[in-house]
Design a protein around this motif. Structure first.
Motif, PDB file in Angstrom:
ATOM      1  N   ARG A 185      -3.440  43.053  32.727  1.00  0.00           N
ATOM      2  CA  ARG A 185      -4.606  43.911  32.967  1.00  0.00           C
ATOM      3  C   ARG A 185      -5.476  44.086  31.725  1.00  0.00           C
ATOM      4  NH1 ARG A 185      -4.947  46.223  37.820  1.00  0.00           N
ATOM      5  NH2 ARG A 185      -3.114  46.183  39.176  1.00  0.00           N
ATOM      6  N   ARG A 186      -5.477  43.115  30.864  1.00  0.00           N
ATOM      7  CA  ARG A 186      -6.420  43.092  29.751  1.00  0.00           C
ATOM      8  C   ARG A 186      -7.695  42.385  30.198  1.00  0.00           C
ATOM      9  NH1 ARG A 186      -1.530  41.513  26.988  1.00  0.00           N
ATOM     10  NH2 ARG A 186      -2.204  39.350  27.378  1.00  0.00           N
ATOM     11  N   VAL A 187      -8.833  42.867  29.761  1.00  0.00           N
ATOM     12  CA  VAL A 187     -10.116  42.296  30.166  1.00  0.00           C
ATOM     13  C   VAL A 187     -10.288  40.931  29.499  1.00  0.00           C
ATOM     14  CG1 VAL A 187     -12.622  42.579  30.162  1.00  0.00           C
ATOM     15  CG2 VAL A 187     -11.134  44.572  30.500  1.00  0.00           C
ATOM     16  N   ARG A 188     -10.460  39.909  30.317  1.00  0.00           N
ATOM     17  CA  ARG A 188     -10.715  38.560  29.810  1.00  0.00           C
ATOM     18  C   ARG A 188     -12.212  38.246  29.793  1.00  0.00           C
ATOM     19  NH1 ARG A 188      -8.016  35.493  26.851  1.00  0.00           N
ATOM     20  NH2 ARG A 188      -8.747  33.605  27.926  1.00  0.00           N
ATOM     21  N   TYR A 189     -12.887  38.588  30.895  1.00  0.00           N
ATOM     22  CA  TYR A 189     -14.320  38.362  31.006  1.00  0.00           C
ATOM     23  C   TYR A 189     -14.934  39.516  31.789  1.00  0.00           C
ATOM     24  CZ  TYR A 189     -13.077  33.535  29.818  1.00  0.00           C
ATOM     25  OH  TYR A 189     -12.567  32.419  29.203  1.00  0.00           O
ATOM     26  N   VAL A 190     -16.257  39.625  31.660  1.00  0.00           N
ATOM     27  CA  VAL A 190     -17.032  40.622  32.403  1.00  0.00           C
ATOM     28  C   VAL A 190     -18.252  39.936  32.980  1.00  0.00           C
ATOM     29  CG1 VAL A 190     -18.340  42.763  32.276  1.00  0.00           C
ATOM     30  CG2 VAL A 190     -16.239  42.534  30.962  1.00  0.00           C
ATOM     31  N   LEU A 191     -18.523  40.190  34.255  1.00  0.00           N
ATOM     32  CA  LEU A 191     -19.743  39.721  34.909  1.00  0.00           C
ATOM     33  C   LEU A 191     -20.690  40.902  35.047  1.00  0.00           C
ATOM     34  CD1 LEU A 191     -18.259  37.400  37.681  1.00  0.00           C
ATOM     35  CD2 LEU A 191     -19.758  36.671  35.813  1.00  0.00           C
ATOM     36  N   GLU A 194      -5.694  29.625  33.909  1.00  0.00           N
ATOM     37  CA  GLU A 194      -5.743  30.938  34.525  1.00  0.00           C
ATOM     38  C   GLU A 194      -7.167  31.484  34.553  1.00  0.00           C
ATOM     39  OE1 GLU A 194      -3.623  29.971  32.279  1.00  0.00           O
ATOM     40  OE2 GLU A 194      -1.633  30.139  33.227  1.00  0.00           O
ATOM     41  N   ASP A 195      -7.908  31.290  33.451  1.00  0.00           N
ATOM     42  CA  ASP A 195      -9.293  31.756  33.409  1.00  0.00           C
ATOM     43  C   ASP A 195     -10.136  31.093  34.482  1.00  0.00           C
ATOM     44  OD1 ASP A 195      -8.607  33.309  31.232  1.00  0.00           O
ATOM     45  OD2 ASP A 195      -9.339  31.875  29.748  1.00  0.00           O
ATOM     46  N   ARG A 196      -9.974  29.810  34.670  1.00  0.00           N
ATOM     47  CA  ARG A 196     -10.768  29.078  35.656  1.00  0.00           C
ATOM     48  C   ARG A 196     -10.468  29.553  37.080  1.00  0.00           C
ATOM     49  NH1 ARG A 196     -12.132  23.313  33.626  1.00  0.00           N
ATOM     50  NH2 ARG A 196     -12.155  23.595  31.371  1.00  0.00           N
ATOM     51  N   CYS A 197      -9.205  29.777  37.370  1.00  0.00           N
ATOM     52  CA  CYS A 197      -8.843  30.281  38.704  1.00  0.00           C
ATOM     53  C   CYS A 197      -9.404  31.679  38.932  1.00  0.00           C
ATOM     54  CB  CYS A 197      -7.331  30.283  38.861  1.00  0.00           C
ATOM     55  SG  CYS A 197      -6.568  28.651  38.890  1.00  0.00           S
ATOM     56  N   LEU A 198      -9.366  32.520  37.913  1.00  0.00           N
ATOM     57  CA  LEU A 198      -9.886  33.879  38.054  1.00  0.00           C
ATOM     58  C   LEU A 198     -11.399  33.885  38.196  1.00  0.00           C
ATOM     59  CD1 LEU A 198      -7.640  35.716  35.424  1.00  0.00           C
ATOM     60  CD2 LEU A 198      -7.474  35.866  37.909  1.00  0.00           C
ATOM     61  N   LEU A 199     -12.089  33.034  37.459  1.00  0.00           N
ATOM     62  CA  LEU A 199     -13.543  32.969  37.573  1.00  0.00           C
ATOM     63  C   LEU A 199     -13.969  32.458  38.935  1.00  0.00           C
ATOM     64  CD1 LEU A 199     -14.427  31.599  34.016  1.00  0.00           C
ATOM     65  CD2 LEU A 199     -14.900  33.891  34.902  1.00  0.00           C
TER      66      LEU A 199
END
Length: 331
Positions: A233-239, A303-308
């Motif tokens: 639950r750490r912030v990786r990106y923000v839209l 993981e980042d790509r799947c989340l985005l």
């Protein structure tokens, strides 16, 4: 015994083959030694020469350096084709796993899919999405890589609208054929009076199932905001998007500037990395659908790509599900 001595009654061993008819050297019949490629069948013609072989690869003549047949020619290396190998373009559908797919493409293009019956029936239907690859130039490729369909209750869709909970399974595609389940998206139901707009859990189903992270839409005033969180639950990106964009105020306008809404992808420190763009596909009023496209930022992990990619689904449900350019009875 001295050299060359043979016991009586024995004939000397013949060390050379019998002369073959058709070859004369110095007035005497001589043998015809041959050098040939391996694993090739041998058959002779009426002149006693191999007929199934290329004569340019057969040396006929004595072993002292002189020859009376055709001169030998240079041989091609075995196993090397003289024809150039044609370049084969990359086809994402041929990739074996979803992991290979996500690490190969440069971004994802999300397109809402609506069947004719979905548009004509007088109640809200499940949402369907097609996912396409984005090539390095930033354009949508023609290859379908994932397909997803919402799984939710009938009364939940009619009563709660965009706040409804659902499950959505992304399946890896090979053309129009579903191959295997890749991701599971699970969005919790939100209720009236609840300040935040909900949260979605992203689970990898390929191999051993594990949670990749979460997509959250917290409450904000006069701003569009979606957070991408990792498994801790750490912030990786923000839209982030502005709430006063023209595409939000008049989405049915035919001008290009009125058909787009932009979200800026930022890291936790506020640096802009990429842009998520929503574009309305204006046709007849009943078929107005939204398309989303995002390019992965440099250094994005699997993981980042799947989340985005999953965040585009959350953006659609949170901010564009009940807007005026949609068919309200369908939503």
């Amino acid at each position: 015994p001295p050299q060359g001595y043979l016991p009586s009654g024995q004939q000397p061993m013949q060390m050379y083959p019998q002369p073959q008819q058709g070859y004369q050297y110095g007035g005497q019949s001589m043998a015809q030694p041959m050098v040939m490629q391996p694993y090739q069948p041998i058959s002779t013609n009426s002149y006693g020469q191999p007929s199934s072989l290329n004569t340019s690869r057969v040396i006929i003549g004595p072993t002292d350096g002189r020859m009376s047949g055709p001169p030998p020619m240079a041989q091609q290396p075995i196993g090397i084709s003289p024809m150039p190998i044609a370049y084969q373009p990359f086809i994402p559908s041929a990739i074996a796993t979803g992991f290979d797919m996500m690490m190969t493409i440069s971004g994802v293009y999300l397109k809402e899919r609506m069947d004719t019956m979905d548009a004509l029936l007088p109640f809200k239907k499940e949402m369907k999405f097609d996912f396409f690859a984005v090539d390095p130039s930033g354009s949508r490729a023609s290859h379908l890589i994932f397909r997803a369909k919402e799984e939710s209750g009938f009364f939940s869709r009619q009563m709660r609208g965009a706040r409804r909970g659902f499950e959505m399974r992304l399946k890896l595609m090979n053309g129009e054929v579903e191959r295997q389940e890749f991701l599971l998206l699970n969005k919790a139901t939100t209720y009236k009076g609840q300040w935040d707009k909900g949260e979605m859990t992203v689970t990898l189903m390929e191999g051993q199932a594990r949670v990749l992270g979460y997509i959250a839409a917290p409450f904000t005033c006069c701003q569009l905001l979606v957070q991408i969180l990792d498994v801790a639950r750490r912030v990786r990106y923000v839209l982030e998007g502005e709430s006063c964009q023209v595409g939000l105020a008049c989405p049915n306008c035919p001008f290009e500037s009125c058909r787009e809404v932009a979200f800026f992808l930022k890291d936790p420190t506020g640096n802009t990395l990429a842009t998520l763009r929503k574009r309305t596909d204006i046709g007849t009023h009943i078929s107005n659908m939204d398309d989303f496209m995002i390019t992965f930022p440099p250094g994005a992990t699997f993981e980042d790509r799947c989340l985005l990619m999953s965040a585009m689904v959350m953006v659609d449900y949170t901010y564009f599900m009940n807007r005026s350019h949609r068919v309200r009875m369908r939503r």
